[in-house]
Write a protein that holds these residues in place. Structure first.
Motif, PDB file in Angstrom:
ATOM      1  N   LEU A  13     -68.898 -70.856  33.261  1.00 58.04           N
ATOM      2  CA  LEU A  13     -70.154 -71.543  32.963  1.00 58.04           C
ATOM      3  C   LEU A  13     -71.042 -71.836  34.182  1.00 58.04           C
ATOM      4  N   LEU A  72     -68.812 -81.096  26.613  1.00 61.99           N
ATOM      5  CA  LEU A  72     -67.596 -80.733  25.868  1.00 61.99           C
ATOM      6  C   LEU A  72     -66.373 -81.342  26.546  1.00 61.99           C
ATOM      7  N   MET A  77     -73.957 -75.789  29.145  1.00 54.79           N
ATOM      8  CA  MET A  77     -73.156 -76.715  28.326  1.00 54.79           C
ATOM      9  C   MET A  77     -71.687 -76.598  28.758  1.00 54.79           C
ATOM     10  N   ALA A 117     -73.830 -63.711  18.471  1.00 57.47           N
ATOM     11  CA  ALA A 117     -73.545 -64.270  17.135  1.00 57.47           C
ATOM     12  C   ALA A 117     -72.048 -64.274  16.859  1.00 57.47           C
ATOM     13  N   GLY A 118     -71.260 -64.523  17.902  1.00 57.73           N
ATOM     14  CA  GLY A 118     -69.807 -64.632  17.731  1.00 57.73           C
ATOM     15  C   GLY A 118     -69.452 -65.998  17.182  1.00 57.73           C
ATOM     16  N   ASN A 119     -68.261 -66.469  17.526  1.00 57.59           N
ATOM     17  CA  ASN A 119     -67.794 -67.745  16.968  1.00 57.59           C
ATOM     18  C   ASN A 119     -68.667 -68.928  17.362  1.00 57.59           C
ATOM     19  N   VAL A 120     -68.921 -69.070  18.672  1.00 59.31           N
ATOM     20  CA  VAL A 120     -69.711 -70.233  19.116  1.00 59.31           C
ATOM     21  C   VAL A 120     -71.150 -70.101  18.619  1.00 59.31           C
ATOM     22  N   HIS A 173     -66.892 -76.720  35.220  1.00 60.92           N
ATOM     23  CA  HIS A 173     -66.326 -76.590  33.879  1.00 60.92           C
ATOM     24  C   HIS A 173     -65.072 -75.724  34.017  1.00 60.92           C
ATOM     25  N   VAL A 210     -79.155 -63.394  17.502  1.00 65.18           N
ATOM     26  CA  VAL A 210     -79.213 -62.008  18.012  1.00 65.18           C
ATOM     27  C   VAL A 210     -77.844 -61.610  18.546  1.00 65.18           C
ATOM     28  N   LEU A 233     -74.174 -57.483  12.923  1.00 60.75           N
ATOM     29  CA  LEU A 233     -73.409 -58.741  12.982  1.00 60.75           C
ATOM     30  C   LEU A 233     -74.303 -59.981  12.818  1.00 60.75           C
ATOM     31  N   ILE A 270     -75.662 -57.908  20.071  1.00 58.73           N
ATOM     32  CA  ILE A 270     -75.725 -56.475  20.382  1.00 58.73           C
ATOM     33  C   ILE A 270     -74.968 -55.650  19.341  1.00 58.73           C
ATOM     34  N   ALA A 271     -73.983 -56.259  18.690  1.00 57.88           N
ATOM     35  CA  ALA A 271     -73.196 -55.534  17.671  1.00 57.88           C
ATOM     36  C   ALA A 271     -74.061 -55.337  16.425  1.00 57.88           C
ATOM     37  N   ASN A 300     -68.996 -68.280  29.686  1.00 56.31           N
ATOM     38  CA  ASN A 300     -68.143 -68.583  30.846  1.00 56.31           C
ATOM     39  C   ASN A 300     -68.060 -67.407  31.812  1.00 56.31           C
TER      40      ASN A 300
END
Ligand code: NAI
Length: 306
Positions: free
Chosen positions: A120, A145, A141, A8-11, A173, A30, A36, A32-33, A118
């Protein structure tokens, strides 16, 4: 349709937002932090009234919440930190992918898996091997991009709207990506009609360096706005069974003369994941470059322990 996003970070979080806005299904975030994913899911849910949309999004640090997902997106991973070698990053992210994929295998054995982490091409291969899923069910993916970045740079060079450009980038990639002028179309006309070899070479270099340029400008962090749009496009095509052709990192089993690695190629995507790998007619020079790109991935694969 149940769509889970692991990481659930930026991407991951922005992909969740975009997927919610397209109303593609119930979203499970989901991470692990602790707290978050749940915190971001609450924040995203609070946007419904403002947007005038209804969607269902939940977040958790418990991986079992991905149970019976139809689509699982993997964005869990680390960024390269100062002093960390590429090999160390590869080892750390492989460990994360391995753990995540064993859970996907156990909890969501029918899912189509979209890898974003990555490096990737290697992580997609790892995900395929660890889950043991059919080769059409695991894809990465990256090429879509790269194609969107190439399209934007073409649009700037030729001073026309980016939406008029349908770009085609294949290969790894990363450094080994291969923009294809013949298969890049502007309103149906091949890019070869518009650009000199020198312009093409220059745009290829810029496309390859685009991610690094963004990282350098940001100072800390990396691209996530266009990447989350590309993740959402892939999820949408699969969820809605659109049967569209899109560059995706796919397991090659002899296509393009390449065997047993995952690499970016045009694919027809639908509810079954990769429904067909499209084999383009490449020039001898392009074939050589694609094989070189494949060799670089194959060499890195030797470092993977699984
Ligand atoms: P980020 O650092 O913002 O988010 C990653 C998240 O993964 C963190 O919140 C972290 O807690 C979580 N995580 C780590 N281990 C986990 C585990 N075992 N289970 C669940 N969650 C876990 O990173 P960002 O910017 O969102 O990027 C994510 C990944 O996507 C990176 O590997 C990045 O290089 C890659 N990426 C790939 C692109 C592509 O075109 N394929 C484009 C952009 C990013």
């Amino acid at each position: 349709m149940k769509i889970s996003i692991i990481g659930a970070g930026n991407v991951g979080a922005l992909s969740a937002m975009r997927i919610a806005q397209y109303n593609l299904g119930d979203i499970f975030l989901v991470d692990i932090a602790k707290g978050l994913a749940e915190g971001k899911a609450l924040d995203l849910a609070d946007a419904q009234a403002v947007l005038g949309l209804d969607y269902n999004i939940r977040g958790s640090d418990d991986i079992s919440s991905i149970k019976d997902s139809d689509i699982v997106v993997i964005t869990a991973g680390l960024a390269r930190k100062p002093g960390m070698t590429r090999e160390e990053l590869l080892a750390r992210n492989s460990q994360i992918l391995k753990e995540v994929c064993l859970n996907i295998k156990k909890l969501a054995s029918q899912a189509v898996v979209i890898v974003v982490t990555n490096p990737l091409d290697l992580m997609t291969y790892l995900a395929l091997k660890i889950t043991g899923f059919a080769k059409n069910k695991v894809l990465g993916m990256g090429s879509s991009l790269d194609s969107s970045r190439f399209a934007n740079l073409i649009a700037q060079e030729l001073k026309l709207p980016a939406s008029n450009v349908e770009a085609m980038v294949v290969g790894a990639h990363g450094e080994g990506m291969l923009p294809l002028a013949k298969y890049t179309k502007i309103k149906g006309v091949s890019l070869e009609e518009f650009l000199s070899d020198e312009q093409m070479e220059n745009l290829t270099k810029k496309t390859i360096g685009r991610g690094a340029k963004i990282v350098a400008l940001l100072g800390s962090g990396r691209a996530f706005l266009a990447p989350s749009a590309a993740v959402t496009q892939m999820v949408r095509i699969i969820a809605k069974d659109e049967k569209k052709i899109l560059g995706a990192c796919a397991y090659l089993d002899g296509e393009y003369g390449i065997k047993d690695i995952c690499l970016g190629v045009p694919c027809r995507l639908g509810r079954g994941g990769i429904e067909k790998i499209i084999e383009l007619d490449l020039t001898d020079k392009e074939k050589k470059e694609l094989l070189r790109s494949a060799d670089s991935i194959r060499n890195l694969l030797k470092q993977l322990v699984f």
